[in-house]
Enzyme design. Sequence first.
Site: not given
Length: 551
Positions: A75, A146, A241
């Site tokens: 990531y 993710k 987010d």
Amino acid sequence: MVQQGHGVPLDGARPPRPPRPAPAAGHVLRAAVRAPDSIVALAKWRILNRLHDRNETLYFRVLIDNIKDLAPVIYTPTVGLVCENYSGLFRRPRGMYFTAKDKGEMMSMIYNWPQEKVDMIVVTDGSRILGLGDLGVQGIGIPIGKLDLYVAAAGINPQKVLPVIIDVGTNNEKLLEDNLYLGLRQPRLEGEEYMAVVDEFMEAVHARWPQAVVQFEDFQMKWAFETLERYRNRFCMFNDDVQGTAGVALAGLLGAVRAQGRPLHDFTSQKIVVAGAGSAGIGVLSMAKQEMSRMLAKTGEEGHNQFWVLDKNGLITKDRKDLDPAVANFARGHGPNEIPDLHEGASLVEVVRKVKPHVLLGLSGVGGIFNEEVLKAMKESDSPRPAIFAMSNPTTKAECTPEDVFKHVGENAIFASGSPFSNVSLGNGKTGYANQANNMYLFPGIGLGALLSGARHISDDMLQAGAECLASYITDDEIQKGILFPEVSSIRHITARVGAAVVRAAVAEDLAEGCRTVGPKELGSMSESQTVEYVARNMWYPIYSPLVNNK
């Protein structure tokens, strides 16, 4: 004799090779050190990706056992490089690819997915990948990364996860001209055309897997808020987010209050300057404001606007024309609580000098925006331990580095970032801690808690419970050293605690419908420790299935 390839004869016989001199000791290591960091990072990612293709069980065991070293490879920050180069790196598909041309067919496509059960879906439209902008279909690297973290950190069964890209085109001219680009070669859909595609996808997913948790990731600001408000009360979904980053930032902000030697209630009087008014920035502000309101409600005190928000045009005030509704609640106005001479469009250094904030929070996506002048202004903060959060990803987009902070603000400063940095030696045996305010501390617990509670949807209180649990994980001794977040190596233990807090919040709000054989009544009767045990017990772990059953 005619030859092909690299000097190999057509008949397969290899000519003798002259002996090679043995490399000098350390030659290979020095070559690796000399290679650019990006090349080394991508090489590591490709090695892991090939292992994932060959042996999924071994891949996740390696990842779990080495999560601190490998999380930055699968990531942030490496995933940004992967997405930028995904069309060239592509070898085999992973996940599902929906395009604007599949409209009317998404239900049948969903039912073509071979796995009978899916628990966790991460979806992006590639419109705002980290701080890198529109990467179109190449954004699929984000859901893949993710979900690898979901498996490693939350123990979601890898056979029950689904990475998804919704390809509605791209406005990135460089990609449209790239012969290797894998996505639709057309400008992005907008307006109702765009929402019709996402609506159809969500309806199709819910029809087949009604209890699946859907995480929205890296949508540009207008669609991040639009989809969140559109779906949050209809499906079990959240936007990482807007909400995940906000939860991690809130945990860090509460930790900063403790590090300053103040009671948590004093969070309501913290002065916070925020550089960045995108989806992540507004998400952090919204959750921080909710936490302040909750604290003030307990005492009956009146709250004030404690935030100064800047975008590319400077300080945002109510004098701003065409003010975005999402930002309007945080715009500075006029009155006795305002700082004189701070006008619309004031620069970052001007705002920091006049506000003297306790916290400087960066979610701008502009690397180095917290320059020497800004950081020296933070040294005059009203706090004895000013906190600087450089949250933008990947590393190249970070607003500053820990070296910059401890050099220009001082040894008492508190630093946290979205991507990993190394701790800084301050001399005399002291260490300046480069805290990583990574979403992986929170989103696995949110997703796992929502799944194991059978939540109908994910509420603000569930997210708040997860953030507060994360904030309480650090001891007072660690806080006084400037440590705000735990070691990534203990991520499964953290996720179990956060997941349990989310489960208990879902039960308290009567949103839990239970999971598998555990109903809402059983969940409600569990103590806090029993809930943590329940969550931990339901985590998948990579072990090889026996080929022979012993009688």
